[in-house]
Design a protein around this motif. Sequence first.
Motif, PDB file in Angstrom:
ATOM      1  N   CYS A  88       0.112  11.959   0.279  1.00  0.00           N
ATOM      2  CA  CYS A  88      -1.041  11.790  -0.603  1.00  0.00           C
ATOM      3  C   CYS A  88      -1.886  13.055  -0.547  1.00  0.00           C
ATOM      4  O   CYS A  88      -1.652  13.931   0.286  1.00  0.00           O
ATOM      5  N   SER A  89      -2.872  13.137  -1.413  1.00  0.00           N
ATOM      6  CA  SER A  89      -3.762  14.298  -1.407  1.00  0.00           C
ATOM      7  C   SER A  89      -4.778  14.160  -0.275  1.00  0.00           C
ATOM      8  O   SER A  89      -4.989  13.064   0.263  1.00  0.00           O
ATOM      9  N   MET A  90      -5.391  15.274   0.053  1.00  0.00           N
ATOM     10  CA  MET A  90      -6.442  15.239   1.079  1.00  0.00           C
ATOM     11  C   MET A  90      -7.590  14.341   0.627  1.00  0.00           C
ATOM     12  O   MET A  90      -8.137  13.580   1.415  1.00  0.00           O
ATOM     13  N   ARG A  91      -7.943  14.430  -0.649  1.00  0.00           N
ATOM     14  CA  ARG A  91      -9.017  13.605  -1.190  1.00  0.00           C
ATOM     15  C   ARG A  91      -8.688  12.120  -1.028  1.00  0.00           C
ATOM     16  O   ARG A  91      -9.509  11.327  -0.611  1.00  0.00           O
ATOM     17  N   ARG A  92      -7.450  11.741  -1.390  1.00  0.00           N
ATOM     18  CA  ARG A  92      -7.023  10.338  -1.282  1.00  0.00           C
ATOM     19  C   ARG A  92      -7.078   9.884   0.185  1.00  0.00           C
ATOM     20  O   ARG A  92      -7.528   8.784   0.488  1.00  0.00           O
ATOM     21  N   TRP A  93      -6.659  10.752   1.109  1.00  0.00           N
ATOM     22  CA  TRP A  93      -6.659  10.401   2.523  1.00  0.00           C
ATOM     23  C   TRP A  93      -8.090  10.162   3.007  1.00  0.00           C
ATOM     24  O   TRP A  93      -8.365   9.202   3.724  1.00  0.00           O
ATOM     25  N   ILE A  94      -9.009  11.021   2.594  1.00  0.00           N
ATOM     26  CA  ILE A  94     -10.413  10.877   3.011  1.00  0.00           C
ATOM     27  C   ILE A  94     -11.004   9.590   2.434  1.00  0.00           C
ATOM     28  O   ILE A  94     -11.691   8.840   3.135  1.00  0.00           O
ATOM     29  N   VAL A  95     -10.738   9.306   1.164  1.00  0.00           N
ATOM     30  CA  VAL A  95     -11.252   8.073   0.545  1.00  0.00           C
ATOM     31  C   VAL A  95     -10.686   6.856   1.275  1.00  0.00           C
ATOM     32  O   VAL A  95     -11.421   5.900   1.559  1.00  0.00           O
ATOM     33  N   ASP A  96      -9.388   6.879   1.596  1.00  0.00           N
ATOM     34  CA  ASP A  96      -8.788   5.760   2.329  1.00  0.00           C
ATOM     35  C   ASP A  96      -9.432   5.585   3.701  1.00  0.00           C
ATOM     36  O   ASP A  96      -9.674   4.467   4.143  1.00  0.00           O
ATOM     37  N   ALA A  97      -9.720   6.700   4.373  1.00  0.00           N
ATOM     38  CA  ALA A  97     -10.369   6.619   5.687  1.00  0.00           C
ATOM     39  C   ALA A  97     -11.758   6.002   5.571  1.00  0.00           C
ATOM     40  O   ALA A  97     -12.158   5.161   6.383  1.00  0.00           O
ATOM     41  N   ILE A  98     -12.487   6.387   4.539  1.00  0.00           N
ATOM     42  CA  ILE A  98     -13.833   5.832   4.321  1.00  0.00           C
ATOM     43  C   ILE A  98     -13.742   4.346   4.008  1.00  0.00           C
ATOM     44  O   ILE A  98     -14.497   3.534   4.553  1.00  0.00           O
ATOM     45  N   ARG A  99     -12.819   3.969   3.121  1.00  0.00           N
ATOM     46  CA  ARG A  99     -12.663   2.554   2.767  1.00  0.00           C
ATOM     47  C   ARG A  99     -12.294   1.716   3.986  1.00  0.00           C
ATOM     48  O   ARG A  99     -12.785   0.598   4.154  1.00  0.00           O
ATOM     49  N   THR A 100     -11.431   2.255   4.821  1.00  0.00           N
ATOM     50  CA  THR A 100     -11.059   1.524   6.028  1.00  0.00           C
ATOM     51  C   THR A 100     -12.275   1.329   6.931  1.00  0.00           C
ATOM     52  O   THR A 100     -12.473   0.254   7.491  1.00  0.00           O
ATOM     53  N   GLY A 101     -13.086   2.358   7.060  1.00  0.00           N
ATOM     54  CA  GLY A 101     -14.296   2.240   7.869  1.00  0.00           C
ATOM     55  C   GLY A 101     -15.286   1.236   7.316  1.00  0.00           C
ATOM     56  O   GLY A 101     -15.945   0.517   8.062  1.00  0.00           O
ATOM     57  N   LEU A 102     -15.381   1.162   5.990  1.00  0.00           N
ATOM     58  CA  LEU A 102     -16.333   0.245   5.360  1.00  0.00           C
ATOM     59  C   LEU A 102     -15.837  -1.193   5.307  1.00  0.00           C
ATOM     60  O   LEU A 102     -16.611  -2.128   5.485  1.00  0.00           O
ATOM     61  N   THR A 103     -14.560  -1.375   5.025  1.00  0.00           N
ATOM     62  CA  THR A 103     -14.039  -2.722   4.787  1.00  0.00           C
ATOM     63  C   THR A 103     -13.291  -3.314   5.966  1.00  0.00           C
ATOM     64  O   THR A 103     -13.024  -4.509   5.975  1.00  0.00           O
ATOM     65  N   HIS A 104     -12.930  -2.490   6.931  1.00  0.00           N
ATOM     66  CA  HIS A 104     -12.102  -2.928   8.067  1.00  0.00           C
ATOM     67  C   HIS A 104     -10.771  -3.509   7.590  1.00  0.00           C
ATOM     68  O   HIS A 104     -10.216  -4.403   8.207  1.00  0.00           O
ATOM     69  N   GLU A 105     -10.285  -3.014   6.454  1.00  0.00           N
ATOM     70  CA  GLU A 105      -8.994  -3.415   5.905  1.00  0.00           C
ATOM     71  C   GLU A 105      -8.103  -2.186   5.856  1.00  0.00           C
ATOM     72  O   GLU A 105      -8.575  -1.082   5.609  1.00  0.00           O
ATOM     73  N   PRO A 106      -6.808  -2.376   6.057  1.00  0.00           N
ATOM     74  CA  PRO A 106      -5.920  -1.214   6.033  1.00  0.00           C
ATOM     75  C   PRO A 106      -5.780  -0.630   4.637  1.00  0.00           C
ATOM     76  O   PRO A 106      -5.840  -1.351   3.649  1.00  0.00           O
ATOM     77  N   GLN A 107      -5.608   0.661   4.576  1.00  0.00           N
ATOM     78  CA  GLN A 107      -5.291   1.370   3.337  1.00  0.00           C
ATOM     79  C   GLN A 107      -3.924   2.000   3.592  1.00  0.00           C
ATOM     80  O   GLN A 107      -3.787   2.882   4.423  1.00  0.00           O
ATOM     81  N   PHE A 108      -2.909   1.529   2.900  1.00  0.00           N
ATOM     82  CA  PHE A 108      -1.553   1.953   3.194  1.00  0.00           C
ATOM     83  C   PHE A 108      -1.200   3.252   2.486  1.00  0.00           C
ATOM     84  O   PHE A 108      -1.607   3.492   1.354  1.00  0.00           O
ATOM     85  N   SER A 109      -0.380   4.062   3.168  1.00  0.00           N
ATOM     86  CA  SER A 109       0.135   5.292   2.574  1.00  0.00           C
ATOM     87  C   SER A 109       1.286   4.939   1.637  1.00  0.00           C
ATOM     88  O   SER A 109       1.770   3.808   1.623  1.00  0.00           O
ATOM     89  N   MET A 110       1.754   5.924   0.867  1.00  0.00           N
ATOM     90  CA  MET A 110       2.848   5.674  -0.066  1.00  0.00           C
ATOM     91  C   MET A 110       4.115   5.270   0.671  1.00  0.00           C
ATOM     92  O   MET A 110       4.839   4.373   0.232  1.00  0.00           O
ATOM     93  N   SER A 111       4.398   5.892   1.813  1.00  0.00           N
ATOM     94  CA  SER A 111       5.606   5.522   2.553  1.00  0.00           C
ATOM     95  C   SER A 111       5.494   4.096   3.097  1.00  0.00           C
ATOM     96  O   SER A 111       6.486   3.359   3.116  1.00  0.00           O
ATOM     97  N   GLU A 112       4.306   3.700   3.503  1.00  0.00           N
ATOM     98  CA  GLU A 112       4.105   2.324   3.971  1.00  0.00           C
ATOM     99  C   GLU A 112       4.222   1.331   2.821  1.00  0.00           C
ATOM    100  O   GLU A 112       4.814   0.264   2.975  1.00  0.00           O
ATOM    101  N   ILE A 113       3.697   1.696   1.656  1.00  0.00           N
ATOM    102  CA  ILE A 113       3.805   0.822   0.488  1.00  0.00           C
ATOM    103  C   ILE A 113       5.274   0.669   0.093  1.00  0.00           C
ATOM    104  O   ILE A 113       5.733  -0.434  -0.215  1.00  0.00           O
ATOM    105  N   ASP A 114       6.019   1.785   0.136  1.00  0.00           N
ATOM    106  CA  ASP A 114       7.452   1.712  -0.154  1.00  0.00           C
ATOM    107  C   ASP A 114       8.156   0.784   0.840  1.00  0.00           C
ATOM    108  O   ASP A 114       8.983  -0.046   0.453  1.00  0.00           O
TER     109      ASP A 114
END
Length: 178
Positions: A88-114
């Motif tokens: 993923c892009s650096m921007r996407r990774w940072i947004v996922d990290a922020i969302r995880t911190g806010l929601t306490h829910e996992p944000q899966f990478s493309m390989s994990e989604i696959d």
Amino acid sequence: MVKKKSYLNVYLGTVKEPWVDYCNTLGKKPGAAIKEAIEQQLAKAEANFQPKTYRQTESVKEPKERFEILLTTSEKAAIKDRASTERCSMRRWIVDAIRTGLTHEPQFSMSEIDALGESNYQLLALGRNLNQIARRLNEGHYEPVTVERIDALSRLIDKHTDIVSDAIRASLERWSLE
């Protein structure tokens, strides 16, 4: 039905007398004041530990706002490395990290989604196999359940649990710092 007791006995020791005096100045009974204090603490704890929910549907897209952060060279390199690993892009990774911190829910990478997609496909295949066996049995037909069929289903289950476990582990490890 068992009735739960809603009383709490607390030994106050030497603080009982000052507590009773303090409550008298407030015009409250000591027990009522303790109950109120507990309710306030619980409300504060709930407010502090309640994760934010973030749901965005395709029909209603919230506009994005620019926000800049400054990183050290090593932080930026680590994010670039992680983003590359997770495809993923650096921007996407940072947004996922922020969302995880806010929601306490996992944000899966493309390989994990696959991996989870393949796992679900295998699980659906397993369900179809079990439904076919159940249908034949319900129709009154003898359905030979062989050791080979059970072994095949067991291998599918093992494969599914391995894939899901790896995805969960990767999601948890993503956020741990070394």
